[in-house]
Design a protein around this motif. Sequence first.
Motif, PDB file in Angstrom:
ATOM      1  N   LEU A   5       0.844  -0.979  -0.150  1.00  0.00           N
ATOM      2  CA  LEU A   5       0.104  -0.273   0.147  1.00  0.00           C
ATOM      3  C   LEU A   5       0.340   1.066  -0.481  1.00  0.00           C
ATOM      4  CD1 LEU A   5      -3.158  -0.548   2.417  1.00  0.00           C
ATOM      5  CD2 LEU A   5      -3.050  -0.782   0.201  1.00  0.00           C
ATOM      6  N   ARG A   6       2.068   0.944   1.419  1.00  0.00           N
ATOM      7  CA  ARG A   6       2.885   1.989   1.284  1.00  0.00           C
ATOM      8  C   ARG A   6       4.132   3.037  -0.593  1.00  0.00           C
ATOM      9  NH1 ARG A   6       4.613  -0.389   5.427  1.00  0.00           N
ATOM     10  NH2 ARG A   6       6.508  -0.748   4.724  1.00  0.00           N
ATOM     11  N   ASN A   7       3.684   1.826  -0.964  1.00  0.00           N
ATOM     12  CA  ASN A   7       4.324   1.896  -2.385  1.00  0.00           C
ATOM     13  C   ASN A   7       3.352   2.114  -3.783  1.00  0.00           C
ATOM     14  OD1 ASN A   7       6.724   1.809  -1.668  1.00  0.00           O
ATOM     15  ND2 ASN A   7       7.257  -0.364  -0.981  1.00  0.00           N
ATOM     16  N   SER A   8       2.207   2.085  -3.725  1.00  0.00           N
ATOM     17  CA  SER A   8       1.438   2.117  -4.848  1.00  0.00           C
ATOM     18  C   SER A   8       1.442   3.488  -5.148  1.00  0.00           C
ATOM     19  CB  SER A   8       0.385   1.569  -4.300  1.00  0.00           C
ATOM     20  OG  SER A   8      -0.693   2.830  -2.860  1.00  0.00           O
ATOM     21  N   ASP A   9       0.696   3.347  -6.635  1.00  0.00           N
ATOM     22  CA  ASP A   9       0.438   4.719  -7.472  1.00  0.00           C
ATOM     23  C   ASP A   9      -0.150   5.553  -6.650  1.00  0.00           C
ATOM     24  OD1 ASP A   9       0.709   6.280  -9.162  1.00  0.00           O
ATOM     25  OD2 ASP A   9      -0.408   4.568 -11.188  1.00  0.00           O
ATOM     26  N   PRO A  10       0.825   6.404  -6.682  1.00  0.00           N
ATOM     27  CA  PRO A  10       0.085   8.139  -5.898  1.00  0.00           C
ATOM     28  C   PRO A  10      -1.575   7.853  -5.874  1.00  0.00           C
ATOM     29  CG  PRO A  10       1.832   8.223  -5.765  1.00  0.00           C
ATOM     30  CD  PRO A  10       1.967   6.797  -6.581  1.00  0.00           C
ATOM     31  N   PHE A  11      -1.438   8.025  -7.972  1.00  0.00           N
ATOM     32  CA  PHE A  11      -2.945   8.623  -8.870  1.00  0.00           C
ATOM     33  C   PHE A  11      -4.007   7.425  -7.731  1.00  0.00           C
ATOM     34  CE2 PHE A  11      -5.848   7.704 -12.456  1.00  0.00           C
ATOM     35  CZ  PHE A  11      -6.576   8.523 -12.482  1.00  0.00           C
ATOM     36  N   CYS A  12      -3.523   6.434  -7.308  1.00  0.00           N
ATOM     37  CA  CYS A  12      -4.694   5.201  -7.146  1.00  0.00           C
ATOM     38  C   CYS A  12      -5.149   5.977  -6.166  1.00  0.00           C
ATOM     39  CB  CYS A  12      -4.336   4.201  -6.621  1.00  0.00           C
ATOM     40  SG  CYS A  12      -3.657   2.882  -8.447  1.00  0.00           S
ATOM     41  N   TRP A  13      -4.851   6.250  -4.958  1.00  0.00           N
ATOM     42  CA  TRP A  13      -4.775   7.732  -4.136  1.00  0.00           C
ATOM     43  C   TRP A  13      -5.411   9.032  -3.898  1.00  0.00           C
ATOM     44  CZ3 TRP A  13      -5.706   4.298   0.197  1.00  0.00           C
ATOM     45  CH2 TRP A  13      -3.992   3.832   0.867  1.00  0.00           C
ATOM     46  N   ARG A  14      -5.313   9.355  -4.936  1.00  0.00           N
ATOM     47  CA  ARG A  14      -5.884  10.665  -5.779  1.00  0.00           C
ATOM     48  C   ARG A  14      -6.881  10.296  -5.930  1.00  0.00           C
ATOM     49  NH1 ARG A  14      -4.133  13.430  -9.140  1.00  0.00           N
ATOM     50  NH2 ARG A  14      -2.097  11.968 -10.488  1.00  0.00           N
ATOM     51  N   ARG A  15      -6.806   9.112  -6.596  1.00  0.00           N
ATOM     52  CA  ARG A  15      -8.067   8.623  -7.294  1.00  0.00           C
ATOM     53  C   ARG A  15      -9.702   8.213  -6.050  1.00  0.00           C
ATOM     54  NH1 ARG A  15     -10.351   6.746 -12.722  1.00  0.00           N
ATOM     55  NH2 ARG A  15     -12.134   5.710 -12.386  1.00  0.00           N
ATOM     56  N   LEU A  16      -8.834   7.523  -5.484  1.00  0.00           N
ATOM     57  CA  LEU A  16      -9.801   7.174  -4.248  1.00  0.00           C
ATOM     58  C   LEU A  16     -10.666   8.118  -3.630  1.00  0.00           C
ATOM     59  CD1 LEU A  16     -11.237   5.043  -2.297  1.00  0.00           C
ATOM     60  CD2 LEU A  16      -8.851   4.905  -1.102  1.00  0.00           C
ATOM     61  N   TYR A  17      -9.429   9.261  -3.040  1.00  0.00           N
ATOM     62  CA  TYR A  17      -9.822  10.462  -2.316  1.00  0.00           C
ATOM     63  C   TYR A  17     -10.805  11.193  -3.313  1.00  0.00           C
ATOM     64  CZ  TYR A  17      -9.416  14.911   0.138  1.00  0.00           C
ATOM     65  OH  TYR A  17      -9.511  16.199   0.760  1.00  0.00           O
ATOM     66  N   THR A  18     -11.198  11.871  -4.622  1.00  0.00           N
ATOM     67  CA  THR A  18     -12.033  12.031  -5.794  1.00  0.00           C
ATOM     68  C   THR A  18     -13.376  11.291  -5.566  1.00  0.00           C
ATOM     69  OG1 THR A  18      -9.876  12.942  -7.066  1.00  0.00           O
ATOM     70  CG2 THR A  18     -12.177  13.391  -8.338  1.00  0.00           C
ATOM     71  N   GLU A  19     -13.065  10.098  -5.399  1.00  0.00           N
ATOM     72  CA  GLU A  19     -13.661   9.764  -5.568  1.00  0.00           C
ATOM     73  C   GLU A  19     -14.835   9.984  -4.498  1.00  0.00           C
ATOM     74  OE1 GLU A  19     -15.841   7.944  -7.836  1.00  0.00           O
ATOM     75  OE2 GLU A  19     -14.037   8.216  -9.728  1.00  0.00           O
ATOM     76  N   ALA A  20     -14.493   9.375  -3.036  1.00  0.00           N
ATOM     77  CA  ALA A  20     -14.737   9.678  -2.063  1.00  0.00           C
ATOM     78  C   ALA A  20     -15.560  10.886  -1.759  1.00  0.00           C
ATOM     79  CB  ALA A  20     -13.956   8.518  -0.757  1.00  0.00           C
ATOM     80  N   SER A  21     -14.823  11.916  -2.081  1.00  0.00           N
ATOM     81  CA  SER A  21     -15.288  13.480  -1.998  1.00  0.00           C
ATOM     82  C   SER A  21     -16.518  13.177  -2.542  1.00  0.00           C
ATOM     83  CB  SER A  21     -14.634  14.040  -2.184  1.00  0.00           C
ATOM     84  OG  SER A  21     -13.262  14.358  -1.628  1.00  0.00           O
ATOM     85  N   MET A  22     -16.916  13.053  -4.314  1.00  0.00           N
ATOM     86  CA  MET A  22     -17.524  13.241  -5.671  1.00  0.00           C
ATOM     87  C   MET A  22     -19.225  12.320  -4.540  1.00  0.00           C
ATOM     88  SD  MET A  22     -16.309  12.694  -8.260  1.00  0.00           S
ATOM     89  CE  MET A  22     -17.336  12.812  -9.741  1.00  0.00           C
ATOM     90  N   PHE A  23     -18.949  11.123  -4.058  1.00  0.00           N
ATOM     91  CA  PHE A  23     -20.108  10.304  -3.137  1.00  0.00           C
ATOM     92  C   PHE A  23     -20.797  10.611  -1.933  1.00  0.00           C
ATOM     93  CE2 PHE A  23     -17.895   6.946  -6.291  1.00  0.00           C
ATOM     94  CZ  PHE A  23     -19.265   6.781  -6.771  1.00  0.00           C
ATOM     95  N   ARG A  24     -19.754  11.461  -1.048  1.00  0.00           N
ATOM     96  CA  ARG A  24     -20.122  11.548   0.159  1.00  0.00           C
ATOM     97  C   ARG A  24     -20.481  12.800  -0.410  1.00  0.00           C
ATOM     98  NH1 ARG A  24     -18.160  12.524   5.609  1.00  0.00           N
ATOM     99  NH2 ARG A  24     -20.142  13.428   6.395  1.00  0.00           N
TER     100      ARG A  24
END
Length: 382
Positions: A5-24
Amino acid sequence: MSSSLRNSDPFCWRRLYTEASMFRSLADLQSDDSDDEGLALSAISRLDKAVIVAGAAGEARLDIIHATIVKIQAEYLPVVHDDYTDSFPLISSTSPALSPCSRVVPILSSPPSMTAFQHHRSKEPFVLKNYTQAWPALTYNPWRSPTYLRHVAGPGRVVPVEVGSDYRASNWTQTIMRWDDFLCSLSSSKQATADPVLYLAQHNLLAQFPALRDDIIIPDYVYAAMVAPDDYPNYRPPGNEDQLVLNAWLGPAGTVSPAHTDPYYNLYAQVVGRKTVWLAPPGATASMYPYSAPTSSPAVSGTDKESRNPAVNNIDPSLSNTSRVDVFARAQSREEFPAFWENAVAQAMAVTLEPGDLLFFPPGWWHAMRSDDVSFSVSMWF
């Protein structure tokens, strides 16, 4: 947290944050809470943070966020339409003092052709007076009007700001605040002496508020497909699709950007107020006393050009491309930074930009900025 998880693609985390913000945000607006306006403001703030923090990562997510914010504003928040005759306060009509330099930045009598720019004029800084006077931002959509800037964003928006007049200071920090509150701080009669100083700096405000993007006209020079200059061989254009980075700079009089370097060609448009700019070429690096990167030892002399050139260091870009010399200080110690006074000043130039002026300078050039009024500028890195 696992290493995967620590070494995963930063884009994935930014995408997750974006999607979560939209759904919330959408989920909150579907609730039965009676405070519709409060939920709307919270949703807009959350969506803005998805742009600010995560870059609205994901295909078409930025467009979806823009459309969602507009819809929320229209359905839940009152919009007041006023005229745009107001303006930010001016501090003084007197000409600001320039910093120590050997000459003024050349002012061209007419814009150079594309060929002349590519092969000749792109080697040193120059100013084109009144080049952007026809921009909507200076005419019928005036950025000098806080009312217009509120209207173009709509209610409930938030923006990132720097807190403190100098990012080299130990008490400097950053925060996210209401756009309306930030504009109020700039419109206050006490803004010149405000503590702490609030500064919207190096933020792609034109992507966050796309109507502002329509208020400027990108000069053709940014599409010149520039090559690396002789004194900055490591130049590469920005890595995005357009090979262009747009940033806004909005702050009160007295705001200072310390002398630093950037790795791109820069067209710097002054839209509101006056700003004094100090410049020195890459050849002055050894005399600029740059901060050392955390993993390297200080070097102010010697032959290791890479260790002395902060522009090629990406370990700690907030300081390793920055000088310890305050070029705008009225009582600068010559004993503390003797090489600056002996060498850098002899190569330096300065100019005070007025609304409508366009400044160009090449990559690797040292530059410091001082706002002499409430100042709104746009930088175009290419």
